[in-house]
Write an enzyme that holds these catalytic residues in place. Sequence first.
Site, PDB file in Angstrom:
ATOM      1  N   GLU A 268       0.824  -1.205   0.000  1.00  0.00           N
ATOM      2  CA  GLU A 268       0.000   0.000   0.000  1.00  0.00           C
ATOM      3  C   GLU A 268       0.861   1.260   0.000  1.00  0.00           C
ATOM      4  O   GLU A 268       0.822   2.047   0.949  1.00  0.00           O
ATOM      5  CB  GLU A 268      -0.927   0.019   1.213  1.00  0.00           C
ATOM      6  CG  GLU A 268      -1.981  -1.074   1.219  1.00  0.00           C
ATOM      7  CD  GLU A 268      -2.864  -0.985   2.448  1.00  0.00           C
ATOM      8  OE1 GLU A 268      -2.609  -0.132   3.314  1.00  0.00           O
ATOM      9  OE2 GLU A 268      -3.806  -1.788   2.548  1.00  0.00           O
ATOM     10  N   PRO A 269       1.657   1.494  -1.022  1.00  0.00           N
ATOM     11  CA  PRO A 269       2.507   2.686  -1.037  1.00  0.00           C
ATOM     12  C   PRO A 269       1.701   3.945  -1.322  1.00  0.00           C
ATOM     13  O   PRO A 269       0.780   3.951  -2.144  1.00  0.00           O
ATOM     14  CB  PRO A 269       3.481   2.399  -2.183  1.00  0.00           C
ATOM     15  CG  PRO A 269       2.678   1.540  -3.120  1.00  0.00           C
ATOM     16  CD  PRO A 269       1.805   0.683  -2.236  1.00  0.00           C
ATOM     17  N   GLY A 270       2.027   5.010  -0.635  1.00  0.00           N
ATOM     18  CA  GLY A 270       1.468   6.315  -0.932  1.00  0.00           C
ATOM     19  C   GLY A 270       2.592   7.273  -1.241  1.00  0.00           C
ATOM     20  O   GLY A 270       2.848   7.635  -2.390  1.00  0.00           O
ATOM     21  N   ARG A 307       3.418  19.807   6.492  1.00  0.00           N
ATOM     22  CA  ARG A 307       4.362  18.800   6.970  1.00  0.00           C
ATOM     23  C   ARG A 307       5.548  19.383   7.760  1.00  0.00           C
ATOM     24  O   ARG A 307       5.943  18.799   8.779  1.00  0.00           O
ATOM     25  CB  ARG A 307       4.875  17.954   5.805  1.00  0.00           C
ATOM     26  CG  ARG A 307       3.779  17.151   5.121  1.00  0.00           C
ATOM     27  CD  ARG A 307       4.323  16.211   4.057  1.00  0.00           C
ATOM     28  NE  ARG A 307       5.040  15.097   4.671  1.00  0.00           N
ATOM     29  CZ  ARG A 307       6.342  14.967   4.676  1.00  0.00           C
ATOM     30  NH1 ARG A 307       7.116  15.873   4.095  1.00  0.00           N
ATOM     31  NH2 ARG A 307       6.909  13.930   5.266  1.00  0.00           N
ATOM     32  N   TYR A 311       5.249  17.694  11.291  1.00  0.00           N
ATOM     33  CA  TYR A 311       6.138  16.540  11.451  1.00  0.00           C
ATOM     34  C   TYR A 311       7.619  16.922  11.538  1.00  0.00           C
ATOM     35  O   TYR A 311       8.464  16.032  11.550  1.00  0.00           O
ATOM     36  CB  TYR A 311       5.972  15.582  10.264  1.00  0.00           C
ATOM     37  CG  TYR A 311       4.598  15.016  10.080  1.00  0.00           C
ATOM     38  CD1 TYR A 311       3.951  14.327  11.104  1.00  0.00           C
ATOM     39  CD2 TYR A 311       3.915  15.152   8.872  1.00  0.00           C
ATOM     40  CE1 TYR A 311       2.687  13.800  10.929  1.00  0.00           C
ATOM     41  CE2 TYR A 311       2.655  14.628   8.684  1.00  0.00           C
ATOM     42  CZ  TYR A 311       2.041  13.950   9.718  1.00  0.00           C
ATOM     43  OH  TYR A 311       0.784  13.427   9.540  1.00  0.00           O
ATOM     44  N   CYS A 337      -0.883  33.472  10.161  1.00  0.00           N
ATOM     45  CA  CYS A 337      -0.696  34.121  11.456  1.00  0.00           C
ATOM     46  C   CYS A 337      -0.469  33.075  12.544  1.00  0.00           C
ATOM     47  O   CYS A 337      -1.297  32.861  13.431  1.00  0.00           O
ATOM     48  CB  CYS A 337      -1.907  34.996  11.780  1.00  0.00           C
ATOM     49  SG  CYS A 337      -1.616  36.061  13.203  1.00  0.00           S
ATOM     50  N   GLU A 338       0.618  32.368  12.413  1.00  0.00           N
ATOM     51  CA  GLU A 338       1.146  31.386  13.353  1.00  0.00           C
ATOM     52  C   GLU A 338       2.644  31.302  13.075  1.00  0.00           C
ATOM     53  O   GLU A 338       3.107  31.768  12.035  1.00  0.00           O
ATOM     54  CB  GLU A 338       0.548  29.981  13.104  1.00  0.00           C
ATOM     55  CG  GLU A 338      -0.944  29.852  13.226  1.00  0.00           C
ATOM     56  CD  GLU A 338      -1.404  29.698  14.661  1.00  0.00           C
ATOM     57  OE1 GLU A 338      -0.535  29.510  15.542  1.00  0.00           O
ATOM     58  OE2 GLU A 338      -2.621  29.761  14.889  1.00  0.00           O
TER      59      GLU A 338
END
Length: 410
Positions: A268-270, A307, A311, A337-338
């Site tokens: 099941e590669p993504g 990401r 992560y 605004c973060e």
Amino acid sequence: MELINGTYTIQGIDVLKLANQFGTPLYVYDGARIAEQITKLKSAYSAANVKIKYAAKALTNVSILKLMRKNGVGMEAVSLGEVHLALRAGYLPGEITFTPSGVDFSEIEEAVTLGVAINIDNLSTLQKFGARYKDTYPCGLRLNPNIMAGGNIKISTGHSNSKFGISVLQLEEILTLMRTFGIRISGLHIHTGSDIKETEAFLKTAEVLFETAKSFPDLNFLDFGSGFKVAYKDGDIVTDIQELGGKLAKAFNEFCQRYGRNLELWLEPGKFLVSEAGTMLVQVNVVKPTPTVTFAGVNSGLNHLIRPMMYDAYHHIINVSNPSGTQQRYTVVGYICETDTFGSDRDLNEVREGDILAFKNAGAYGFSMASNYNSRVRPAEVLLINGEAKLIREREKFEDLLKGQVVIDL
């Protein structure tokens, strides 16, 4: 992306021309690169009866799904939305596997009505499934092997405290439900996480799967998930697909001999299929020197590529507008605004306001995790195929932000 005669190109197409034609921010996908990754994976596992199921959550654009099917790849969905997108892309129900996590049983019932394959990941749902369908509709099981693997705790899914799968330590409870309701188990599925570099981690998981499979006499497939590590920067250690494919196919074939029947080996590669095929193009709004750092602020943010912030993922950044400029150090940030950082302390060719920057490895979990945070619209998507750039998603407009809202009189 290649630098040829001072111009950055993808499959021979000028990157700056893409930015000018379609605007920025822009997601660009290299269809030829996706096909190359599919071929590489099929070749690595050629010694076994391998079936590749694309993990659609990585990138769900219908045109990408059509490309996958054209290249002989099935689909793995984690939501009914993904199932319906796959059907819209031309997949037959039997080519789709539905592996949800913790959903209401009504979603399982709809999946049965649609006729797709189903993997069940908890005992409660398995009991309801057995009571409802008994032996009339087969299902697979997603198992938790109690193995820690993956590049980040947030993407490690096979350890004992993970929400995913039925623990292999609960095998007797599974077998009791099977006997009680006559449930037909057609396959077993394990996915331990993403960004796994070590071949031995996959083989260790395989041994757990082989041992568990002995208790299920009527299997058609064993699904080993994916989690193959791809390169984000020079020197990255990646999964050795050829080595892993050879060793796992050999172990799988030996298991099939012991099992007494040839099964299908599912993957099941993504990320492996689409990550390196994707590039995100952004424009520099402002260059902001401070006493300690020089910021390059761009017309995108974590609303389009989350990401790095979610992560701590690394995405290589290239100034495609100024390939011969003197290198200087920048922190590339977004307009949200973060705290919204794409890359800190990056050595880039001199960045000027209006320059186009390219973020590499943006094919997986880029647009598919995008949002309208800060009431910003989502980018357009373009697929490069057969030497042409094809628009496969229009850029959103302000009116799209109002869709679904009901404005009441106050």
